[in-house]
Design an enzyme around this catalytic site. Structure first.
Site, PDB file in Angstrom:
ATOM      1  N   GLU A 251      -0.526  -9.395  -0.398  1.00  0.00           N
ATOM      2  CA  GLU A 251      -1.925  -9.694  -0.053  1.00  0.00           C
ATOM      3  C   GLU A 251      -2.810  -9.690  -1.296  1.00  0.00           C
ATOM      4  OE1 GLU A 251      -2.342  -8.106   4.493  1.00  0.00           O
ATOM      5  OE2 GLU A 251      -2.014  -6.596   2.979  1.00  0.00           O
TER       6      GLU A 251
ATOM      7  N   GLY B 114       0.683  -5.088   1.061  1.00  0.00           N
ATOM      8  CA  GLY B 114      -0.573  -5.163   0.302  1.00  0.00           C
ATOM      9  C   GLY B 114      -0.382  -5.820  -1.060  1.00  0.00           C
TER      10      GLY B 114
ATOM     11  N   ALA C  56       0.860  -1.181   0.000  1.00  0.00           N
ATOM     12  CA  ALA C  56       0.000   0.000   0.000  1.00  0.00           C
ATOM     13  C   ALA C  56       0.895   1.228   0.000  1.00  0.00           C
ATOM     14  CB  ALA C  56      -0.901  -0.016   1.224  1.00  0.00           C
TER      15      ALA C  56
ATOM     16  N   GLU D 185       5.273  -5.059   6.817  1.00  0.00           N
ATOM     17  CA  GLU D 185       4.580  -3.990   7.563  1.00  0.00           C
ATOM     18  C   GLU D 185       5.183  -3.762   8.944  1.00  0.00           C
ATOM     19  OE1 GLU D 185       3.111  -6.452   5.884  1.00  0.00           O
ATOM     20  OE2 GLU D 185       1.274  -5.762   4.877  1.00  0.00           O
TER      21      GLU D 185
HETATM   22  N1  DAK Z   1       4.566   3.182  -0.767  1.00  0.00           N
HETATM   23  C1  DAK Z   1       4.931   4.345  -1.352  1.00  0.00           C
HETATM   24  N2  DAK Z   1       6.032   4.461  -2.121  1.00  0.00           N
HETATM   25  C2  DAK Z   1       6.808   3.376  -2.293  1.00  0.00           C
HETATM   26  C3  DAK Z   1       6.481   2.127  -1.712  1.00  0.00           C
HETATM   27  C4  DAK Z   1       5.290   2.059  -0.918  1.00  0.00           C
HETATM   28  N3  DAK Z   1       4.868   0.903  -0.359  1.00  0.00           N
HETATM   29  N4  DAK Z   1       7.436   1.241  -2.051  1.00  0.00           N
HETATM   30  C5  DAK Z   1       8.312   1.920  -2.832  1.00  0.00           C
HETATM   31  N5  DAK Z   1       7.941   3.193  -2.977  1.00  0.00           N
HETATM   32  C6  DAK Z   1       8.594   4.251  -3.732  1.00  0.00           C
HETATM   33  C7  DAK Z   1       9.834   4.764  -2.992  1.00  0.00           C
HETATM   34  O1  DAK Z   1       9.477   5.709  -2.020  1.00  0.00           O
HETATM   35  C8  DAK Z   1      10.628   5.377  -4.133  1.00  0.00           C
HETATM   36  O2  DAK Z   1      10.059   6.609  -4.460  1.00  0.00           O
HETATM   37  P1  DAK Z   1      10.997   7.951  -4.577  1.00  0.00           P
HETATM   38  O3  DAK Z   1      11.715   8.044  -3.298  1.00  0.00           O
HETATM   39  O4  DAK Z   1      11.918   7.635  -5.733  1.00  0.00           O
HETATM   40  O5  DAK Z   1      10.030   9.044  -4.872  1.00  0.00           O
HETATM   41  C9  DAK Z   1      10.333   4.427  -5.289  1.00  0.00           C
HETATM   42  O6  DAK Z   1       9.133   3.739  -4.947  1.00  0.00           O
HETATM   43  C10 DAK Z   1      11.421   3.381  -5.502  1.00  0.00           C
HETATM   44  O7  DAK Z   1      11.650   2.739  -4.247  1.00  0.00           O
HETATM   45  P2  DAK Z   1      13.103   2.579  -3.583  1.00  0.00           P
HETATM   46  O8  DAK Z   1      14.001   3.715  -3.996  1.00  0.00           O
HETATM   47  O9  DAK Z   1      12.914   2.360  -2.142  1.00  0.00           O
HETATM   48  O10 DAK Z   1      13.613   1.257  -4.322  1.00  0.00           O
HETATM   49  P3  DAK Z   1      14.613   0.162  -3.765  1.00  0.00           P
HETATM   50  O11 DAK Z   1      14.862  -0.753  -4.914  1.00  0.00           O
HETATM   51  O12 DAK Z   1      15.785   0.781  -3.070  1.00  0.00           O
HETATM   52  O13 DAK Z   1      13.792  -0.627  -2.635  1.00  0.00           O
HETATM   53  C11 DAK Z   1      11.839  -1.773  -1.761  1.00  0.00           C
HETATM   54  C12 DAK Z   1      12.673  -1.371  -3.016  1.00  0.00           C
HETATM   55  C13 DAK Z   1      10.553  -2.429  -2.254  1.00  0.00           C
HETATM   56  C14 DAK Z   1      12.641  -2.765  -0.929  1.00  0.00           C
HETATM   57  C15 DAK Z   1      11.542  -0.505  -0.926  1.00  0.00           C
HETATM   58  O14 DAK Z   1      11.001   0.492  -1.779  1.00  0.00           O
HETATM   59  C16 DAK Z   1      10.570  -0.766   0.183  1.00  0.00           C
HETATM   60  O15 DAK Z   1      10.951  -1.270   1.239  1.00  0.00           O
HETATM   61  N6  DAK Z   1       9.322  -0.361  -0.022  1.00  0.00           N
HETATM   62  C17 DAK Z   1       8.296  -0.441   1.005  1.00  0.00           C
HETATM   63  C18 DAK Z   1       7.823  -1.862   1.176  1.00  0.00           C
HETATM   64  C19 DAK Z   1       6.781  -1.957   2.284  1.00  0.00           C
HETATM   65  O16 DAK Z   1       7.068  -1.651   3.445  1.00  0.00           O
HETATM   66  N7  DAK Z   1       5.578  -2.406   1.916  1.00  0.00           N
HETATM   67  C20 DAK Z   1       4.482  -2.548   2.868  1.00  0.00           C
HETATM   68  C21 DAK Z   1       3.722  -1.243   2.957  1.00  0.00           C
HETATM   69  S1  DAK Z   1       2.390  -1.305   4.137  1.00  0.00           S
HETATM   70  C22 DAK Z   1      -5.277  -2.084   3.970  1.00  0.00           C
HETATM   71  C23 DAK Z   1      -4.864  -2.831   2.911  1.00  0.00           C
HETATM   72  C24 DAK Z   1      -3.513  -3.039   2.721  1.00  0.00           C
HETATM   73  C25 DAK Z   1      -2.573  -2.467   3.544  1.00  0.00           C
HETATM   74  C26 DAK Z   1      -3.001  -1.701   4.615  1.00  0.00           C
HETATM   75  C27 DAK Z   1      -4.351  -1.503   4.824  1.00  0.00           C
HETATM   76  N8  DAK Z   1      -6.678  -1.862   4.216  1.00  0.00           N
HETATM   77  C28 DAK Z   1      -7.666  -2.620   3.422  1.00  0.00           C
HETATM   78  C29 DAK Z   1      -7.128  -0.937   5.161  1.00  0.00           C
HETATM   79  C30 DAK Z   1      -1.188  -2.692   3.271  1.00  0.00           C
HETATM   80  C31 DAK Z   1      -0.167  -2.073   3.908  1.00  0.00           C
HETATM   81  C32 DAK Z   1       1.163  -2.134   3.301  1.00  0.00           C
HETATM   82  O17 DAK Z   1       1.396  -2.683   2.258  1.00  0.00           O
END
Ligand code: DAK
Length: 259
Positions: A113, A110, A67, A133
């Protein structure tokens, strides 16, 4: 169908629709609008008789990295309650046509998921699955603790959810999370191949069978068996049942019309 964050081809191949998540710079982070567009597209494809199987994919780098954290960062619980994103996710889950996730690169949070909400997963060798998360101070909220646990078992799910570690495609395959792993250049072709196989079957039997398999996750054995029985009887109300059985007896390929 025109959308901002997804690309939809209703006739990608005969009877097969392709939905591509399309926020490449953000690694297909699932913002609210993207999810609403996905819900709308799937509802429209579900209505089209010509479509018999749907593939959801991203790009080689990412299926979806979760997400959109930037969109969620400032939200409080009441904001989330009002947005009620669960309604969107529930609708996606209720899609009647079979959905295959074709995953390459990151399928995180997400994104993982969403892949698990689909009915089958074809993974490229470069796919990485995870529920990270916990690393940002939250926990999975769209089925991660439930669907992942059912797919990979308690100890594997516990480790992934509590540490946020990523697993590679082969490990995901060994744990039972994905159907198969293929070289990166082939993951979409492999998903299309599987979709084509499904599209040859009776759409009515496919719909009832999908419902029945899903019931196994939502009920006890007796209730599930009862549900299966009703759907089994129902297949005998279709012309496709007559066609399928006649074709077998006449030693020819069936031509299922979906009625
Ligand atoms: N959200 C927003 N932006 C994201 C992102 C994300 N989840 N993942 C990556 N990006 C963006 C980065 O911020 C970056 O943008 P800029 O800084 O260039 O503007 C760009 O994508 C490229 O990412 P990186 O520079 O970080 O790329 P790397 O290759 O170095 O790293 C990575 C890739 C995937 C390991 C890293 O980006 C990362 O750790 N991303 C976050 C992964 C994460 O934590 N995902 C879980 C998020 S929480 C719900 C339903 C679902 C959910 C919640 C509620 N309801 C129904 C209520 C779900 C929650 C989640 O998924």
């Amino acid at each position: 169908m025109e959308f901002e964050f997804i690309l939809v081809q209703a006739a990608y191949a005969p009877h097969i629709a392709l939905v591509q998540l399309n926020r490449p710079k953000e690694l297909n982070a699932l913002n609210l609008q993207l999810m609403l567009e996905l819900k709308k597209a799937l509802a429209q494809l579900d209505e089209q008789d010509e479509v018999r199987c749907i593939i959801i994919t991203g790009n080689q780098q990412a299926f979806a990295a979760g997400a959109d954290i930037k969109q969620m960062e400032s939200k409080g619980p009441i904001d989330l309650l009002k947005i009620d994103q669960f309604e969107t996710w529930d609708q996606i889950r209720k899609t009647k046509k079979p959905i295959i996730a074709a995953v390459s690169g990151f399928a995180l949070g997400g994104g993982c998921e969403l892949a698990m909400t689909c009915d089958m997963i074809i993974a490229s060798e470069t796919a990485k699955f995870g529920q990270p998360e916990i690393k940002i101070g939250i926990m999975p909220g769209a089925g991660g603790t439930q669907r992942l646990t059912r797919a990979v078992g308690k100890v594997n799910a516990m480790e992934m959810v509590l540490t946020g570690k990523f697993i590679g495609a082969e490990e995901a395959k060994n744990m039972g999370l994905v159907n198969r792993v293929v070289p990166e250049e082939l993951y979409l072709d492999e998903a299309v191949k599987l979709a084509k196989e499904i599209a040859l079957m009776s759409p009515i039997a496919i719909r009832l069978a999908k419902e029945s398999v899903n019931k196994a996750f939502e009920s006890g054995l007796q209730e599930g068996l009862f549900f299966e029985r009703k759907n089994f009887y129902m297949t005998f109300a279709s012309n496709d049942q007559k066609e399928g059985m006649s074709a077998f007896v006449e030693k020819r390929r069936p031509d299922f019309k979906g009625n």
